[in-house]
Design a protein around this motif. Structure first.
Motif, short mmCIF file in Angstrom:
data_model
loop_
_atom_site.label_atom_id
_atom_site.label_comp_id
_atom_site.label_asym_id
_atom_site.label_seq_id
_atom_site.Cartn_x
_atom_site.Cartn_y
_atom_site.Cartn_z
N THR A 1 0.82 -1.26 -0.02
CA THR A 1 -0.12 -0.01 -0.08
C THR A 1 0.83 1.23 0.07
OG1 THR A 1 -1.71 -1.10 1.26
CG2 THR A 1 -1.83 1.24 1.08
N LEU A 2 1.93 1.34 0.81
CA LEU A 2 2.84 2.38 0.89
C LEU A 2 3.55 2.73 -0.42
CD1 LEU A 2 4.42 4.34 2.69
CD2 LEU A 2 6.04 2.75 2.86
N ILE A 3 3.94 1.46 -1.25
CA ILE A 3 4.53 1.58 -2.32
C ILE A 3 3.66 2.39 -3.40
CG2 ILE A 3 5.55 0.49 -4.49
CD1 ILE A 3 7.32 0.47 -1.93
N LEU A 4 2.52 1.78 -3.42
CA LEU A 4 1.29 2.57 -4.34
C LEU A 4 1.18 3.82 -4.07
CD1 LEU A 4 -0.20 1.22 -6.53
CD2 LEU A 4 -2.19 0.88 -4.85
N SER A 5 0.99 4.03 -2.63
CA SER A 5 0.74 5.73 -2.74
C SER A 5 1.95 6.37 -2.87
CB SER A 5 0.37 5.77 -1.05
OG SER A 5 1.31 5.30 -0.06
N LEU A 6 3.17 6.01 -2.51
CA LEU A 6 4.25 6.83 -3.10
C LEU A 6 4.30 7.01 -4.28
CD1 LEU A 6 6.74 5.54 -0.16
CD2 LEU A 6 5.92 7.77 -0.19
N ARG A 7 4.13 5.98 -5.08
CA ARG A 7 4.21 6.02 -6.61
C ARG A 7 3.28 7.29 -6.86
NH1 ARG A 7 1.84 2.99 -11.21
NH2 ARG A 7 0.07 3.01 -9.59
N ASP A 8 1.97 7.08 -6.51
CA ASP A 8 1.02 8.18 -6.94
C ASP A 8 1.31 9.67 -6.54
OD1 ASP A 8 -0.27 6.09 -8.09
OD2 ASP A 8 -1.61 5.82 -6.40
N ALA A 9 1.70 9.73 -5.33
CA ALA A 9 2.19 10.90 -4.55
C ALA A 9 3.22 11.58 -5.44
CB ALA A 9 2.34 10.98 -2.90
N LEU A 10 4.29 11.00 -5.35
CA LEU A 10 5.72 11.31 -6.20
C LEU A 10 5.82 11.24 -7.58
CD1 LEU A 10 7.81 9.94 -2.92
CD2 LEU A 10 6.76 12.30 -3.21
#
Ligand SMILES: Nc1ncnc2c1ncn2[C@@H]1O[C@H](COP(=O)(O)OP(=O)(O)OP(=O)(O)O)[C@@H](O)[C@H]1O
Length: 280
Positions: free
Chosen positions: A189-198
């Motif tokens: 979940t963290l990887i996915l949200s970081l991909r989207d945010a950054l």
């Protein structure tokens, strides 16, 4: 910090790659191009050359033949400043996190900053604490040493360090290895949200079928020394190769597809339940 980028070029495009150690050929005629903003999974049997490929794409191993372009430019064509900037554009989380045991989490994150950034220590501390927050670690973990951290926290600290220089491309080597299913799901979940945010482009070497199904836009299969197929999972699953059939048609894959559990909210193909720990 986007010096070598051109809007529609692939962040990394490898063509005709040959790598070998002595007479042991690891990759031959290997082609692989990542699309900007995607999370790409890289799978293959043990010893098939996934880590060597990651190291080659990172520039840590020079291929014997072939060409790698970064944002459309050959590495050999970059001037020293561009070369340095390119290095900073690539963050990497090695297996186990590879943290310095004698440094705190904050100090670990500051290592690449001290090496590459010209700014005050106070500002670096502030930035490091932002990264700590970004990866979901509590603020008090800044002053802890790696030996004080759980496996999941170590991964997050390693991830925070890989993000220290605000890279565009993130390489992850077995990011969920050693984590329990709940910790692994949280990391996905963290990887996915970081991909989207950054707006990151992510290449993830993994044996974790749950991660593949949960967050990867496309999956590349490394067999017979080359990338045999690189596509959405529903396409890859149908690829006619004995290893692919065994890997994606085996009991663990079926478990990953059928076990009820949590889902990662994803923009891509339907997210897949994480249930039994996958691997091979
Ligand atoms: N520095 C090296 N010197 C010689 N041979 C090497 C070196 N690094 C890797 N190899 C060989 O390259 C091959 C591919 O190794 P690699 O670590 O990339 O496999 P892998 O697909 O990542 O495997 P695993 O899934 O088990 O981690 C292996 O045969 C390995 O022994």
């Amino acid at each position: 910090m986007k010096p070598v980028e051109s809007a529609d070029t692939s962040p990394i495009e490898a063509t005709g790659i040959l790598t070998q150690f002595g007479t042991n050929v690891i990759h031959k005629d290997l082609d692989f191009a990542i699309t900007r903003g995607e999370i790409a999974g890289l799978v293959g049997g043990s010893g098939s050359g996934k880590s060597v490929l990651m190291n080659t794409l990172l520039g840590l191993k020079v291929p014997e033949a072939g060409e790698i372009r970064y944002f459309g430019k050959r590495r050999s064509d970059l001037d020293p400043v561009e070369e340095m900037r390119l290095k900073n554009e690539m963050g990497v989380l090695f297996q186990g996190g590879a943290l310095f045991s004698s440094l705190t989490v904050r100090q670990n994150i500051m290592v690449p900053m001290i090496e590459h950034l010209d700014m005050s220590k106070a500002l670096m501390c502030e930035l490091a604490d932002m990264k700590i927050h970004m990866v979901g670690l509590p603020p008090e973990s800044a002053v802890l040493y790696p030996s004080d951290l759980s496996g999941g926290m170590k991964k997050r600290a390693g991830l925070a360090r890989s993000l220290a220089l605000d890279p565009q491309i993130l390489f992850l080597d077995e990011p969920t290895a050693g984590l329990d299913p709940i910790g692994a799901h949280a990391f996905d979940t963290l990887i996915l949200s970081l991909r989207d945010a950054l707006d990151l482009t992510v290449l993830m070497v993994t044996h974790d079928l749950d991660s593949l199904y949960a967050i990867c836009d496309r999956v590349a299969v490394l067999v017979d020394k080359r990338i045999a197929v690189y596509d959405r999972l529903d396409v890859v699953e149908q690829y006619d190769h004995a290893w692919v059939k065994e890997y994606f048609g085996g009991p663990r894959s079926r478990a990953a597809l059928s076990t009820p559990g949590q889902k990662v909210a994803t923009k891509q193909k339907g997210a897949t339940p994480r249930g039994a720990t996958a691997g091979h």
